[in-house]
Design a protein around this motif. Structure first.
Motif, PDB file in Angstrom:
ATOM      1  N   ALA A   1       2.887  -1.422   3.815  1.00  0.00           N
ATOM      2  CA  ALA A   1       2.739  -2.560   2.912  1.00  0.00           C
ATOM      3  C   ALA A   1       2.188  -3.772   3.658  1.00  0.00           C
ATOM      4  O   ALA A   1       1.310  -4.486   3.157  1.00  0.00           O
ATOM      5  CB  ALA A   1       4.078  -2.894   2.260  1.00  0.00           C
ATOM      6  N   ARG A   2       2.678  -4.019   4.863  1.00  0.00           N
ATOM      7  CA  ARG A   2       2.193  -5.161   5.637  1.00  0.00           C
ATOM      8  C   ARG A   2       0.742  -4.955   6.075  1.00  0.00           C
ATOM      9  O   ARG A   2      -0.052  -5.897   6.090  1.00  0.00           O
ATOM     10  CB  ARG A   2       3.099  -5.383   6.847  1.00  0.00           C
ATOM     11  CG  ARG A   2       4.476  -5.915   6.458  1.00  0.00           C
ATOM     12  CD  ARG A   2       5.346  -6.195   7.684  1.00  0.00           C
ATOM     13  NE  ARG A   2       6.592  -6.851   7.299  1.00  0.00           N
ATOM     14  CZ  ARG A   2       7.681  -6.214   6.884  1.00  0.00           C
ATOM     15  NH1 ARG A   2       7.676  -4.872   6.815  1.00  0.00           N
ATOM     16  NH2 ARG A   2       8.771  -6.872   6.531  1.00  0.00           N
ATOM     17  N   GLU A   3       0.401  -3.726   6.444  1.00  0.00           N
ATOM     18  CA  GLU A   3      -0.989  -3.443   6.825  1.00  0.00           C
ATOM     19  C   GLU A   3      -1.910  -3.627   5.623  1.00  0.00           C
ATOM     20  O   GLU A   3      -3.009  -4.183   5.738  1.00  0.00           O
ATOM     21  CB  GLU A   3      -1.090  -2.018   7.367  1.00  0.00           C
ATOM     22  CG  GLU A   3      -2.485  -1.647   7.846  1.00  0.00           C
ATOM     23  CD  GLU A   3      -2.565  -0.232   8.397  1.00  0.00           C
ATOM     24  OE1 GLU A   3      -3.678   0.315   8.477  1.00  0.00           O
ATOM     25  OE2 GLU A   3      -1.489   0.322   8.747  1.00  0.00           O
ATOM     26  N   TRP A   4      -1.464  -3.167   4.458  1.00  0.00           N
ATOM     27  CA  TRP A   4      -2.258  -3.286   3.229  1.00  0.00           C
ATOM     28  C   TRP A   4      -2.440  -4.748   2.843  1.00  0.00           C
ATOM     29  O   TRP A   4      -3.540  -5.174   2.487  1.00  0.00           O
ATOM     30  CB  TRP A   4      -1.565  -2.514   2.101  1.00  0.00           C
ATOM     31  CG  TRP A   4      -2.318  -2.470   0.811  1.00  0.00           C
ATOM     32  CD1 TRP A   4      -3.301  -1.592   0.455  1.00  0.00           C
ATOM     33  CD2 TRP A   4      -2.137  -3.340  -0.315  1.00  0.00           C
ATOM     34  NE1 TRP A   4      -3.739  -1.852  -0.816  1.00  0.00           N
ATOM     35  CE2 TRP A   4      -3.039  -2.923  -1.307  1.00  0.00           C
ATOM     36  CE3 TRP A   4      -1.298  -4.413  -0.578  1.00  0.00           C
ATOM     37  CZ2 TRP A   4      -3.123  -3.548  -2.553  1.00  0.00           C
ATOM     38  CZ3 TRP A   4      -1.382  -5.052  -1.805  1.00  0.00           C
ATOM     39  CH2 TRP A   4      -2.279  -4.620  -2.771  1.00  0.00           C
ATOM     40  N   MET A   5      -1.371  -5.530   2.929  1.00  0.00           N
ATOM     41  CA  MET A   5      -1.458  -6.943   2.579  1.00  0.00           C
ATOM     42  C   MET A   5      -2.397  -7.691   3.520  1.00  0.00           C
ATOM     43  O   MET A   5      -3.159  -8.565   3.091  1.00  0.00           O
ATOM     44  CB  MET A   5      -0.072  -7.580   2.616  1.00  0.00           C
ATOM     45  CG  MET A   5       0.843  -7.195   1.457  1.00  0.00           C
ATOM     46  SD  MET A   5       0.289  -7.865  -0.134  1.00  0.00           S
ATOM     47  CE  MET A   5       0.503  -9.623   0.147  1.00  0.00           C
ATOM     48  N   ALA A   6      -2.364  -7.361   4.798  1.00  0.00           N
ATOM     49  CA  ALA A   6      -3.233  -8.030   5.761  1.00  0.00           C
ATOM     50  C   ALA A   6      -4.702  -7.706   5.512  1.00  0.00           C
ATOM     51  O   ALA A   6      -5.585  -8.509   5.828  1.00  0.00           O
ATOM     52  CB  ALA A   6      -2.845  -7.629   7.184  1.00  0.00           C
ATOM     53  N   ALA A   7      -4.973  -6.538   4.930  1.00  0.00           N
ATOM     54  CA  ALA A   7      -6.357  -6.118   4.699  1.00  0.00           C
ATOM     55  C   ALA A   7      -6.930  -6.689   3.409  1.00  0.00           C
ATOM     56  O   ALA A   7      -8.145  -6.683   3.211  1.00  0.00           O
ATOM     57  CB  ALA A   7      -6.443  -4.594   4.658  1.00  0.00           C
ATOM     58  N   LYS A   8      -6.057  -7.191   2.521  1.00  0.00           N
ATOM     59  CA  LYS A   8      -6.515  -7.709   1.241  1.00  0.00           C
ATOM     60  C   LYS A   8      -6.757  -9.206   1.343  1.00  0.00           C
ATOM     61  O   LYS A   8      -6.110  -9.908   2.109  1.00  0.00           O
ATOM     62  CB  LYS A   8      -5.482  -7.431   0.142  1.00  0.00           C
ATOM     63  CG  LYS A   8      -5.250  -5.949  -0.105  1.00  0.00           C
ATOM     64  CD  LYS A   8      -6.518  -5.276  -0.618  1.00  0.00           C
ATOM     65  CE  LYS A   8      -6.321  -3.792  -0.827  1.00  0.00           C
ATOM     66  NZ  LYS A   8      -7.543  -3.125  -1.302  1.00  0.00           N
ATOM     67  N   ALA A   9      -7.677  -9.700   0.507  1.00  0.00           N
ATOM     68  CA  ALA A   9      -7.979 -11.133   0.503  1.00  0.00           C
ATOM     69  C   ALA A   9      -8.122 -11.632  -0.931  1.00  0.00           C
ATOM     70  O   ALA A   9      -9.188 -12.086  -1.349  1.00  0.00           O
ATOM     71  CB  ALA A   9      -9.254 -11.412   1.292  1.00  0.00           C
ATOM     72  N   PRO A  10      -7.031 -11.562  -1.721  1.00  0.00           N
ATOM     73  CA  PRO A  10      -7.103 -12.069  -3.085  1.00  0.00           C
ATOM     74  C   PRO A  10      -7.004 -13.588  -3.106  1.00  0.00           C
ATOM     75  O   PRO A  10      -6.894 -14.234  -2.055  1.00  0.00           O
ATOM     76  CB  PRO A  10      -5.874 -11.436  -3.745  1.00  0.00           C
ATOM     77  CG  PRO A  10      -4.885 -11.331  -2.627  1.00  0.00           C
ATOM     78  CD  PRO A  10      -5.704 -11.055  -1.392  1.00  0.00           C
ATOM     79  N   ARG A  11      -7.045 -14.173  -4.306  1.00  0.00           N
ATOM     80  CA  ARG A  11      -6.817 -15.608  -4.439  1.00  0.00           C
ATOM     81  C   ARG A  11      -5.468 -15.964  -3.826  1.00  0.00           C
ATOM     82  O   ARG A  11      -4.545 -15.165  -3.804  1.00  0.00           O
ATOM     83  CB  ARG A  11      -6.809 -15.994  -5.930  1.00  0.00           C
ATOM     84  CG  ARG A  11      -8.154 -15.887  -6.594  1.00  0.00           C
ATOM     85  CD  ARG A  11      -8.039 -15.786  -8.106  1.00  0.00           C
ATOM     86  NE  ARG A  11      -6.834 -16.350  -8.657  1.00  0.00           N
ATOM     87  CZ  ARG A  11      -6.798 -17.458  -9.406  1.00  0.00           C
ATOM     88  NH1 ARG A  11      -7.905 -18.121  -9.648  1.00  0.00           N
ATOM     89  NH2 ARG A  11      -5.664 -17.888  -9.905  1.00  0.00           N
ATOM     90  N   GLY A  12      -5.376 -17.195  -3.319  1.00  0.00           N
ATOM     91  CA  GLY A  12      -4.170 -17.601  -2.620  1.00  0.00           C
ATOM     92  C   GLY A  12      -2.910 -17.429  -3.430  1.00  0.00           C
ATOM     93  O   GLY A  12      -1.878 -16.979  -2.924  1.00  0.00           O
ATOM     94  N   ASN A  13      -2.957 -17.774  -4.723  1.00  0.00           N
ATOM     95  CA  ASN A  13      -1.770 -17.668  -5.560  1.00  0.00           C
ATOM     96  C   ASN A  13      -1.353 -16.219  -5.735  1.00  0.00           C
ATOM     97  O   ASN A  13      -0.160 -15.894  -5.775  1.00  0.00           O
ATOM     98  CB  ASN A  13      -2.032 -18.313  -6.921  1.00  0.00           C
ATOM     99  CG  ASN A  13      -0.756 -18.622  -7.650  1.00  0.00           C
ATOM    100  OD1 ASN A  13       0.262 -18.929  -7.053  1.00  0.00           O
ATOM    101  ND2 ASN A  13      -0.800 -18.535  -8.968  1.00  0.00           N
ATOM    102  N   THR A  14      -2.328 -15.323  -5.841  1.00  0.00           N
ATOM    103  CA  THR A  14      -2.030 -13.898  -5.993  1.00  0.00           C
ATOM    104  C   THR A  14      -1.338 -13.357  -4.748  1.00  0.00           C
ATOM    105  O   THR A  14      -0.342 -12.631  -4.830  1.00  0.00           O
ATOM    106  CB  THR A  14      -3.322 -13.108  -6.258  1.00  0.00           C
ATOM    107  OG1 THR A  14      -3.939 -13.612  -7.449  1.00  0.00           O
ATOM    108  CG2 THR A  14      -3.026 -11.625  -6.439  1.00  0.00           C
ATOM    109  N   ALA A  15      -1.857 -13.701  -3.575  1.00  0.00           N
ATOM    110  CA  ALA A  15      -1.250 -13.241  -2.321  1.00  0.00           C
ATOM    111  C   ALA A  15       0.162 -13.782  -2.185  1.00  0.00           C
ATOM    112  O   ALA A  15       1.082 -13.064  -1.751  1.00  0.00           O
ATOM    113  CB  ALA A  15      -2.106 -13.677  -1.137  1.00  0.00           C
ATOM    114  N   SER A  16       0.364 -15.050  -2.554  1.00  0.00           N
ATOM    115  CA  SER A  16       1.688 -15.648  -2.459  1.00  0.00           C
ATOM    116  C   SER A  16       2.686 -14.939  -3.362  1.00  0.00           C
ATOM    117  O   SER A  16       3.821 -14.660  -2.970  1.00  0.00           O
ATOM    118  CB  SER A  16       1.610 -17.135  -2.828  1.00  0.00           C
ATOM    119  OG  SER A  16       2.894 -17.726  -2.815  1.00  0.00           O
ATOM    120  N   THR A  17       2.263 -14.624  -4.586  1.00  0.00           N
ATOM    121  CA  THR A  17       3.145 -13.927  -5.525  1.00  0.00           C
ATOM    122  C   THR A  17       3.510 -12.544  -5.003  1.00  0.00           C
ATOM    123  O   THR A  17       4.671 -12.119  -5.093  1.00  0.00           O
ATOM    124  CB  THR A  17       2.471 -13.810  -6.902  1.00  0.00           C
ATOM    125  OG1 THR A  17       2.202 -15.124  -7.413  1.00  0.00           O
ATOM    126  CG2 THR A  17       3.364 -13.071  -7.890  1.00  0.00           C
TER     127      THR A  17
END
Length: 414
Positions: A74-90
Motif C-alpha cells: 500500500a505504501r509503495e502504491w501510494m508513493a507511485a501515485k500522483a493524484p490531486r492533493g485532496n485525493t491523496a490526503s483522503t
C-alpha cells in the motif's frame, strides 16, 4: 521437473527424526525455487508441478510476492501515485484510521472479499467512509495485480451487502439531508450580512461546491453566448482545496489551502445566472478589492470549519443570550433560522429548486456539474429555451420569497 526433498526438524540445535517435505521447482529465469512445509512427498510434488504448469502458461505468480504484506505494498502504491492533493490526503486518512490497523501485516494472497466485507460492515464510522475504504483497498489490490504480485483482485467488481444496522444508520442519515426553502436562504443571507450573505445566496442559487465557491473571482463572471441566447454566467474552472500535505511515505507535512483545477470534466462548467443574482453579483465584484469574491476579512481563503462555526452555525442554529460578567460583554440571543443548515445543504437546495421548476435533466446535470448516466447523456442536449425556462423559474422562486417576506431588498441600506 519439480521434485520433493525431506526437511528434518531441529530441536536444541540437533536434527530430529520428524520431518516435512520441501518442493523444488524450476522458476522462469532457470533458477530453482523452493516451498517448504508439505506433509507428504506427493503433495509437495503436485504443488511444484502446478507451479511449472502455470509458468509454461504464463499465469504464474511468485509465491514470495503473494506473501507481500498489504501495508508494505500500500505504501509503495501510494508513493507511485500522483493524484490531486485532496485525493491523496483522503486516501492516507482512510489508510491510517481504518485500513492499515486491520490489514497492515496481512499477506496479499490472504485477503478475501468475505473478510473485507465483514470488516467494512463492522467499522464504527460513516457508512460512506466504510465503502470508500473498500474502494481504496480494491484500487491498491488492482495495482498489485498489475505489478504481478497477485493473480487477481478479490475485491474487484464486488458489491457490498450492508448489515441491518448499517442500513438503519444510512436511513437515518438520509432523513437528515437538508434543503432550504427560499425564505430561509434570504433570511440567512441577510443575517450574515452583505459579504458572507452573498456567498450563501450564490451557492444556494448556483449549486457551487464549497471549494468552487471559494475560487470565484471577478474573472469568473462571464456571458453565455449561444446562438440567439445570451445571459450572464459564472465560469467554474478551479476550486480551492483544503487538505493535509503528505510525503511519499505518508508523513504529515502540514495543511494546504490552495487552488486546483476542478476534479472532473463535468465540474468544469458555465452556470447561467438568474437576473437577480447577476444584478447583485456584478456590483459586488466591482467593489471587491480581494483576489477572490468570498474570502475572510483579512483576505485569506475561508477554512470550511471556520466558516461553518462563525457564519452558518451562528445564524442557522442561533445562540443563547449571555449576561455581562467580569471580562465578558453581554450578548443578545440570536434566534435560529434553520438548525443544521450547511453550505453542502445549500448545494442540495439548488438542485432541489431545479427539480421544483422542472429543469430538463440534460440541463440540470450540466448546471450541477454532475455526470449524467446512460445513453441519454449522448443524445440529449440543453437548448436555449431550456435555459430561459430555468432562469425564469429561479427568478420566480426568488421574487416569490421576497414577496412572502415583505422585503424590497435583501440588505437594507443604512
Amino acid at each position: 521437473m519439480a521434485y520433493a526433498e525431506k526437511v528434518y526438524k531441529v530441536r536444541n540445535g540437533k536434527p530430529t527424526k520428524q520431518f516435512t517435505w520441501r518442493c523444488r521447482y524450476k522458476k522462469p529465469d532457470g533458477t530453482w525455487g523452493s516451498e517448504p512445509g508439505f506433509p507428504t512427498k506427493k503433495t509437495a510434488e503436485e504443488w511444484g508441478e502446478a507451479q511449472e504448469a502455470a509458468i509454461r502458461s504464463g499465469a504464474w505468480t511468485d509465491p514470495e510476492l503473494l506473501r507481500t504484506p498489504f501495508g508494505q505494498w500500500a505504501r509503495e502504491w501510494m508513493a507511485a501515485k500522483a493524484p490531486r492533493g485532496n485525493t491523496a490526503s483522503t486516501r492516507w486518512d482512510r489508510l491510517e484510521a481504518h485500513i492499515l490497523p486491520r490489514w497492515e501485516h496481512t499477506p496479499l494472497q490472504a485477503i478475501t472479499w468475505f473478510d473485507a466485507e465483514q470488516w467494512a460492515n463492522g467499522l464504527k464510522c460513516e457508512d460512506t467512509i466504510a465503502t470508500q475504504c473498500l474502494s481504496i483497498m480494491s484500487s491498491i489490490l488492482t495495482g498489485a495485480v498489475d505489478k504481478k504480485l497477485i493473480p487477481a483482485n478479490p475485491l474487484h467488481g464486488r458489491r457490498r451487502s450492508r448489515t441491518a444496522e448499517a442500513k438503519e444508520r444510512q436511513a437515518e442519515r438520509e432523513q437528515d439531508k437538508l434543503w432550504a426553502p427560499p425564505e430561509v436562504v434570504l433570511q440567512m443571507a441577510r443575517a450574515a450580512g452583505p459579504l458572507d450573505g452573498m456567498h450563501i445566496l450564490t451557492v444556494a442559487f448556483t449549486g457551487l461546491r464549497w471549494g468552487e465557491s471559494l475560487a470565484v473571482s471577478s474573472a469568473s463572471l462571464t456571458q453565455r453566448l449561444e446562438r440567439d441566447f445570451t445571459c450572464p454566467a459564472l465560469a467554474v474552472r478551479q476550486e480551492v482545496a483544503e487538505y493535509r500535505r503528505r510525503g511519499p511515505g505518508g508523513e504529515k507535512l502540514g495543511m494546504v489551502v490552495a487552488l486546483e483545477p476542478v476534479k472532473t470534466r463535468e465540474s468544469k462548467r458555465t452556470i447561467d445566472l438568474p437576473p437577480f443574482l447577476s444584478n447583485l453579483l456584478t456590483p459586488y465584484a466591482e467593489n471587491c478589492r480581494l483576489d477572490f469574491l468570498f474570502m475572510t476579512r483579512s483576505g485569506e481563503h475561508w477554512r470550511r470549519g471556520n466558516f461553518s462555526r462563525q457564519v452558518m452555525r451562528r445564524h442557522a442554529d442561533g445562540r443563547k443570550a449571555v449576561t455581562r460578567t467580569r471580562g465578558r460583554a453581554a450578548r443578545d440571543a440570536v434566534p435560529p433560522i434553520m438548525r443544521g443548515l450547511t453550505m453542502r445543504a445549500l448545494r442540495h437546495t439548488h438542485d432541489t429548486y431545479q427539480e421544483q421548476i422542472g429543469v430538463k435533466p440534460s440541463l440540470a446535470f450540466e448546471q450541477a456539474g454532475h455526470k449524467r448516466p446512460g445513453i441519454k447523456a449522448v443524445y440529449q442536449h440543453p437548448t436555449p429555451e431550456m435555459r430561459r425556462e430555468r432562469l425564469d423559474g429561479l427568478e420566480g422562486i426568488f421574487q416569490d420569497a421576497m414577496r412572502s417576506l415583505g422585503w424590497s431588498e435583501i440588505w437594507p441600506r443604512s
